[in-house]
Scaffold this motif. Structure first.
Motif, PDB file in Angstrom:
ATOM      1  N   SER A   1       0.854  -1.188   0.000  1.00 35.10           N
ATOM      2  CA  SER A   1       0.000   0.000   0.000  1.00 35.10           C
ATOM      3  C   SER A   1       0.885   1.233   0.000  1.00 35.10           C
ATOM      4  N   ALA A   2       0.332   2.348  -0.471  1.00 38.71           N
ATOM      5  CA  ALA A   2       1.115   3.577  -0.560  1.00 38.71           C
ATOM      6  C   ALA A   2       0.197   4.779  -0.437  1.00 38.71           C
ATOM      7  N   GLY A   3       0.762   5.865   0.063  1.00 37.90           N
ATOM      8  CA  GLY A   3       0.022   7.114   0.168  1.00 37.90           C
ATOM      9  C   GLY A   3       0.993   8.275   0.165  1.00 37.90           C
ATOM     10  N   TYR A   4       0.461   9.469   0.132  1.00 39.01           N
ATOM     11  CA  TYR A   4       1.313  10.649   0.226  1.00 39.01           C
ATOM     12  C   TYR A   4       0.543  11.756   0.927  1.00 39.01           C
ATOM     13  N   VAL A   5       1.283  12.698   1.523  1.00 36.57           N
ATOM     14  CA  VAL A   5       0.696  13.858   2.188  1.00 36.57           C
ATOM     15  C   VAL A   5       1.512  15.079   1.786  1.00 36.57           C
ATOM     16  N   LEU A   6       0.825  16.130   1.429  1.00 44.18           N
ATOM     17  CA  LEU A   6       1.486  17.382   1.086  1.00 44.18           C
ATOM     18  C   LEU A   6       2.032  18.049   2.354  1.00 44.18           C
ATOM     19  N   LEU A   7       3.103  18.814   2.203  1.00 50.27           N
ATOM     20  CA  LEU A   7       3.689  19.557   3.316  1.00 50.27           C
ATOM     21  C   LEU A   7       2.617  20.357   4.047  1.00 50.27           C
ATOM     22  N   ARG A   8       2.581  20.205   5.383  1.00 50.21           N
ATOM     23  CA  ARG A   8       1.638  20.929   6.224  1.00 50.21           C
ATOM     24  C   ARG A   8       2.419  21.857   7.156  1.00 50.21           C
ATOM     25  N   LEU A   9       1.984  23.109   7.240  1.00 55.06           N
ATOM     26  CA  LEU A   9       2.720  24.096   8.031  1.00 55.06           C
ATOM     27  C   LEU A   9       1.794  24.837   9.000  1.00 55.06           C
ATOM     28  N   PRO A  10       1.180  24.130   9.948  1.00 55.04           N
ATOM     29  CA  PRO A  10       0.285  24.812  10.894  1.00 55.04           C
ATOM     30  C   PRO A  10       1.065  25.615  11.937  1.00 55.04           C
ATOM     31  N   HIS A  11       0.493  26.729  12.341  1.00 52.58           N
ATOM     32  CA  HIS A  11       1.003  27.541  13.450  1.00 52.58           C
ATOM     33  C   HIS A  11       2.515  27.790  13.347  1.00 52.58           C
ATOM     34  N   GLU A  12       3.264  27.376  14.390  1.00 52.99           N
ATOM     35  CA  GLU A  12       4.695  27.687  14.444  1.00 52.99           C
ATOM     36  C   GLU A  12       5.541  26.902  13.452  1.00 52.99           C
ATOM     37  N   VAL A  13       4.969  25.884  12.815  1.00 51.71           N
ATOM     38  CA  VAL A  13       5.759  25.100  11.870  1.00 51.71           C
ATOM     39  C   VAL A  13       6.169  25.956  10.671  1.00 51.71           C
TER      40      VAL A  13
ATOM     41  N   GLN B   1       2.130  28.358  -1.074  1.00 52.34           N
ATOM     42  CA  GLN B   1       1.025  29.297  -0.943  1.00 52.34           C
ATOM     43  C   GLN B   1       0.050  29.197  -2.109  1.00 52.34           C
ATOM     44  N   GLN B   2       0.545  28.841  -3.292  1.00 56.06           N
ATOM     45  CA  GLN B   2      -0.366  28.632  -4.419  1.00 56.06           C
ATOM     46  C   GLN B   2      -1.350  27.506  -4.131  1.00 56.06           C
ATOM     47  N   MET B   3      -0.899  26.509  -3.362  1.00 59.28           N
ATOM     48  CA  MET B   3      -1.754  25.365  -3.052  1.00 59.28           C
ATOM     49  C   MET B   3      -2.573  25.568  -1.793  1.00 59.28           C
ATOM     50  N   ARG B   4      -2.310  26.652  -1.061  1.00 59.91           N
ATOM     51  CA  ARG B   4      -2.978  26.894   0.211  1.00 59.91           C
ATOM     52  C   ARG B   4      -3.778  28.191   0.210  1.00 59.91           C
ATOM     53  N   GLY B   5      -4.282  28.579  -0.944  1.00 63.70           N
ATOM     54  CA  GLY B   5      -5.119  29.760  -1.017  1.00 63.70           C
ATOM     55  C   GLY B   5      -4.405  31.041  -0.669  1.00 63.70           C
ATOM     56  N   GLY B   6      -3.101  31.125  -0.988  1.00 62.57           N
ATOM     57  CA  GLY B   6      -2.327  32.323  -0.727  1.00 62.57           C
ATOM     58  C   GLY B   6      -1.745  32.397   0.666  1.00 62.57           C
ATOM     59  N   ARG B   7      -1.973  31.360   1.481  1.00 62.43           N
ATOM     60  CA  ARG B   7      -1.454  31.327   2.848  1.00 62.43           C
ATOM     61  C   ARG B   7      -0.407  30.222   2.973  1.00 62.43           C
ATOM     62  N   ASP B   8       0.275  30.212   4.119  1.00 67.27           N
ATOM     63  CA  ASP B   8       1.234  29.131   4.365  1.00 67.27           C
ATOM     64  C   ASP B   8       0.529  27.812   4.622  1.00 67.27           C
TER      65      ASP B   8
ATOM     66  N   GLY C   1      -3.879  19.802  -0.763  1.00 62.06           N
ATOM     67  CA  GLY C   1      -3.730  21.107  -1.378  1.00 62.06           C
ATOM     68  C   GLY C   1      -4.679  21.294  -2.549  1.00 62.06           C
ATOM     69  N   GLN C   2      -4.613  22.466  -3.157  1.00 62.91           N
ATOM     70  CA  GLN C   2      -5.465  22.796  -4.293  1.00 62.91           C
ATOM     71  C   GLN C   2      -4.638  23.484  -5.379  1.00 62.91           C
ATOM     72  N   GLY C   3      -5.166  23.468  -6.590  1.00 56.93           N
ATOM     73  CA  GLY C   3      -4.491  24.176  -7.667  1.00 56.93           C
ATOM     74  C   GLY C   3      -3.741  23.250  -8.608  1.00 56.93           C
ATOM     75  N   ARG C   4      -3.059  23.864  -9.571  1.00 55.41           N
ATOM     76  CA  ARG C   4      -2.419  23.117 -10.650  1.00 55.41           C
ATOM     77  C   ARG C   4      -1.327  22.181 -10.137  1.00 55.41           C
ATOM     78  N   TYR C   5      -0.470  22.690  -9.242  1.00 57.02           N
ATOM     79  CA  TYR C   5       0.620  21.846  -8.748  1.00 57.02           C
ATOM     80  C   TYR C   5       0.056  20.660  -7.963  1.00 57.02           C
ATOM     81  N   ALA C   6      -0.934  20.919  -7.112  1.00 56.58           N
ATOM     82  CA  ALA C   6      -1.527  19.841  -6.319  1.00 56.58           C
ATOM     83  C   ALA C   6      -2.168  18.795  -7.215  1.00 56.58           C
ATOM     84  N   ASP C   7      -2.846  19.248  -8.264  1.00 56.42           N
ATOM     85  CA  ASP C   7      -3.477  18.302  -9.200  1.00 56.42           C
ATOM     86  C   ASP C   7      -2.418  17.456  -9.907  1.00 56.42           C
ATOM     87  N   LEU C   8      -1.324  18.084 -10.308  1.00 54.80           N
ATOM     88  CA  LEU C   8      -0.257  17.356 -10.989  1.00 54.80           C
ATOM     89  C   LEU C   8       0.363  16.321 -10.063  1.00 54.80           C
TER      90      LEU C   8
END
Length: 362
Positions: free
Chosen positions: A261-273, A297-304, A315-322
């Motif tokens: 099995s395999a999966g992936y997660v996009l970089l997450r940067l909550p709060h102090e991260v 930020q392109q994948m996070r609606g302009g935010r970190d 994430g969202q957007g072209r890079y996330a879709d690719l």
């Protein structure tokens, strides 16, 4: 936090937590030369790990998040010595009035009563079994586990009660507990996932300073697979322009090592991260730092970071879709679509017996 990178640590300083009302800043007043640090106190360039024993009041954490594949988890440790620069759990140290920076990876809290608490919670009359994820917030096989063996003792309780569980780790130390994992696997009680962020040991040493090297994780994966333990891989996190180009190579290497099995997660940067990871970028890849964060930020609606369910992991957007399309193609190409992994079995659960002053007759 500006300063030299610290060998064996992911953060370069003590970023204050978001609940702090005051902050401190070290200033050299000229009275003591830098080389005197080792005589007068701890060397700031070689902070030592401090272990604090903690008596927890409960041990099973429950969630109903729609984008998380488990409802129960157990974390025997708070803080993690692996020192991953991107760790989404770092902000949890702010609740302890400690820094999500160096404190998170040098001040570790061990829940020494975790196995007894788990036994007690599993014995409750109203308890209904569902798979327990071991070590989700912080790695249950971080270096401290070699000595304290809290994860092994938790696993002993789960195996004894025939309770299903899952594991995800960056440490080859999990091979130590192959005897328990084999028993659990024969009863369809366990799945093990390895987080593999890169196959480049030099990049891995900077991203995850005290985690096992990539080849060691793959070797452990292969050994568990050959022993009959179902294994999988998580390419997490996928970081634009840092490790994203390795997605296909990691999935291929893991499949050869036995991953079903395999999966992936996009970089997450909550709060102090977010500021901590920005600092890591400036220290290790300054030429790409702005490009990396611009893509994030392109994948996070302009935010970190965007914490919304359904988008925080992908994430969202072209890079996330690719990225999603690349993963799907690699998943099929390397045979994950044809691999079978049986679900863990909740029907075998047997609640632990409460201790009796009369002892056990049968």
């Amino acid at each position: 936090m500006h300063g030299p990178a610290i060998k064996g640590r992911g953060a370069r300083g003590y970023l204050p937590g978001r609940f702090e009302t005051t902050t401190t800043e070290a200033v050299d007043d000229g009275w003591a030369p830098p080389e005197a640090d080792t005589e007068s106190g701890p060397d700031p360039l070689r902070p030592r790990t401090q272990v604090h024993e903690e008596t927890a009041r409960s041990i099973i954490t429950r969630n109903n998040s729609p984008d998380i594949g488990f409802s129960q988890s157990v974390n025997p440790y708070r803080g993690c010595e692996h020192g991953c620069s991107y760790c989404f759990a770092r902000p949890s140290h702010a609740y302890l009035n400690l820094s999500p920076g160096l404190d998170f990876e040098t001040k570790i809290f061990a829940k020494t009563n975790a196995p007894d608490l788990l036994r007690r919670e599993l014995a409750r009359p109203g308890y209904r079994p569902s798979p327990i994820a071991l070590g989700i917030n912080t790695d249950s096989y971080q270096p401290l586990e070699r000595k304290l063996q809290l994860t092994r003792r938790l696993m002993e309780v789960l195996v004894e009660c025939r309770h299903p569980f899952t594991l995800i780790t960056k440490n080859a130390l999990i091979e130590r507990d192959l005897d328990l994992l084999q028993v659990a696997a024969k009863q369809d009680l366990v799945h093990v996932h390895f987080s593999v962020t890169t196959l480049d040991p030099h990049l891995g040493a900077r991203l995850e300073p005290r985690a096992a090297a990539p080849h060691a994780r793959l070797r452990a994966m292969r050994n568990l697979h050959e022993a009959g333990v179902p294994v999988g891989v998580m390419f997490a996190p996928a970081i634009p322009w840092v490790n994203d180009h390795e997605l296909e190579r990691v999935l291929e290497a893991a499949r050869k090592a036995g991953a079903s099995s395999a999966g992936y997660v996009l970089l997450r940067l909550p709060h102090e991260v977010a500021p901590l990871f920005r600092d890591w970028l400036q220290a290790h890849v300054p030429d790409r730092a702005e490009h990396v964060m611009g893509t994030v930020q392109q994948m996070r609606g302009g935010r970190d970071y965007d914490s919304g369910f359904g988008t925080r992991m992908r994430g969202q957007g072209r890079y996330a879709d690719l990225l999603e399309q690349r993963f799907a193609l690699a998943w099929r190409r390397f045979g994950y679509a044809d691999a079978t992994t049986r679900p863990v079995d909740c029907s075998r659960f047997q609640p632990p017996r409460p201790p009796s002053p009369q002892g056990e007759l049968f």
